[in-house]
Design a protein around this motif. Sequence first.
Motif: not given
Length: 643
Positions: A313, A339-340, A343-344
């Motif tokens: 991240k 939960n994203g 994307a990280h």
Amino acid sequence: MKKTLTQKLIEAHLVEGTWNKGEEVSIKIDQTLTQDSTGTMVYLQLEAMDVEQIKTELSVAYIDHNTLQTGFENADDHEFIKSVAKRHGVLFSKAGNGICHQLHLENFGIPGKTLLGSDSHTPTGGGLGMIAIGAGGLDVAVAMARGTYTMTIPRVIGIELVGALSPWVAAKDVILHVLKELTVKGGVGAIIEYYGQGVTSLSVTDRATITNMGAELGATTSVFPSDELTRQFLRSQGREQDYQEWSADDGAIYDETHRIDLSSLPPLAARPHSPDNVASVEEIGPIKIDQVAIGSCTNSSYTDLMKVAGILKGNKVHEDVSLVISPGSSKILSKLAENGAMAHMIDAGARIIECACGPCIGMGQSPRSGGVSLRTFNRNFKGRSGTADADVYLVSPETAAVSAITGVLTDGRTTSISLPVVPEELFEKKEQFMVVPDGTKKKDIPVVMGPNIKPFPLNAPLEDTVEGTVVLVAGNNITTDDIMPSDSKLLPYRSNIPHLSQYCFFTIDEGFPSRCQIAENGIIIGGSNYGQGSSREHAALAPLYLGIRFVVAKSFARIHRSNLINSGIIPLVFQDESDYDTFSLNQELVIDDALIQIKNKTLLIRDPLTGRVYKTIADFSPKEIEMLKAGGKINRMIEENKK
Ligand code: MIC
Ligand code: SF4
């Protein structure tokens, strides 16, 4: 008498025999699993047995290895497996659902149950307190047909864990430490049991990483007790009702014990080309890396990948590094997307690939020529990545992620990157990728067979004189990857032994298949731990197809030895290891009175040219003798059915 957990679990499943070290027993198998690269053979064999009803509580056919579809072969094999699975009431897990061992842990593993799988990393289930054993495909087919498995009561090695891991040190480092201590042969003939206060600091997926790589020790399996953390894991998967408590008695006596203070371990790595070639990351130093691969049945859990996402991240993958991540299951992938965390990973420059074995078995993502690849996987045998001269290091997900950022092998403790804390997650039951049997009989469903599926070879009954020519003198620790290489080009032919056999021993000796053809009857001379690694029975079936009659080695790995016997190829052990040095290519050898000698525990081999006689150990159980006499397990079953 105080009992080990292993003894309790095996005794609870004994069908024949008693708990006596070295005794051959038969145990009830509650669950089986297959994967696609060994599964085609398993289901061909199951069909050949013509069973009315499979005898297990649950059998699952996973599609996870051969998911690269560059021609019709893999897709055809998957259709075949699906059709046979439907006919027999076997649950079918479609491609894309994830890696068999991770999926089994999440969806089906139950403390106290037995699991037999046609994959050497089936012991992953030991993280849940199961006796989970990897075996050759035929043994799994028989377990489905009869509900039992024959095994030898092993030694029990106890590993006491105390303390807790420090930050940046992971479960992977625990098993790498054990591999360093015990080596790739240290677990042969043993079940490894973990106990002690340190166990309570390891989650179920940490424990599963450790039991998974017990396969690399050559152990029959590895097992942890089940406890409140096991209950918590099952709850997170929506199946708390499956929880049962299982543990060793206090003061249980082990055949051998070791103690590990978890707090003393540093981040470790297995250097090329063996999982036991272990040193600390600090000792190895900041070597430059080209590729990082995170995933495999060893380290692709939700927690592992959340840690990776947390490390990545806000950071960027080094410009010289290709980072590939393959989540262990579709549930994990979906949660990371939700939960994203995904994307990280992507924002840092990671390549996200399918939930499958993928790079672990050379199915894509091979590193560049002479490249260095850090992998969170379990095997770094030469050439397994698909690049013959690549150097593969095995590390934890934490070490892999931080090194992907720095571009060199890095001990996370030397950086300012902080380690994320992963909160507990609840997963819903998801069956979108599963074809679940409905309990009704489906024997009228036709078997779908593509043109790539060829019949499996069968041996002939043992004759009184066995003659042959030495076609290979191999070194120590020969892997099944050496015997029957597997990569994206060969894996599509797992159901086609005639084609596959042309590549037998190809990576270490290209001339092997043609030498076998000339010799007609071949003999292999091997070093110690011959046939370590995978459960693939192709490493016995291809030699059988090429006319191999017997193998004499310093010692054998467990699953490969069974696969040889199942194929009617005689595995013999040198009585005097120094004899090994006297063998040469093209030497003729004879076993006289083989039908009598096979029962004698000691078997003599004669060199007709020099008259020299070699003594070998032929330590076969009565069942194994019958199989060898019949020319393999299937022939033996046919004989038994005729009675
Ligand atoms: C492996 O990791 O080597 C495999 C591929 O999963 C094998 C099974 C096979 O060869 O199909 C294993 O471990 O048994
Ligand atoms: Fe798949 Fe690799 Fe695990 Fe074998 S070791 S089952 S190839 S992920």
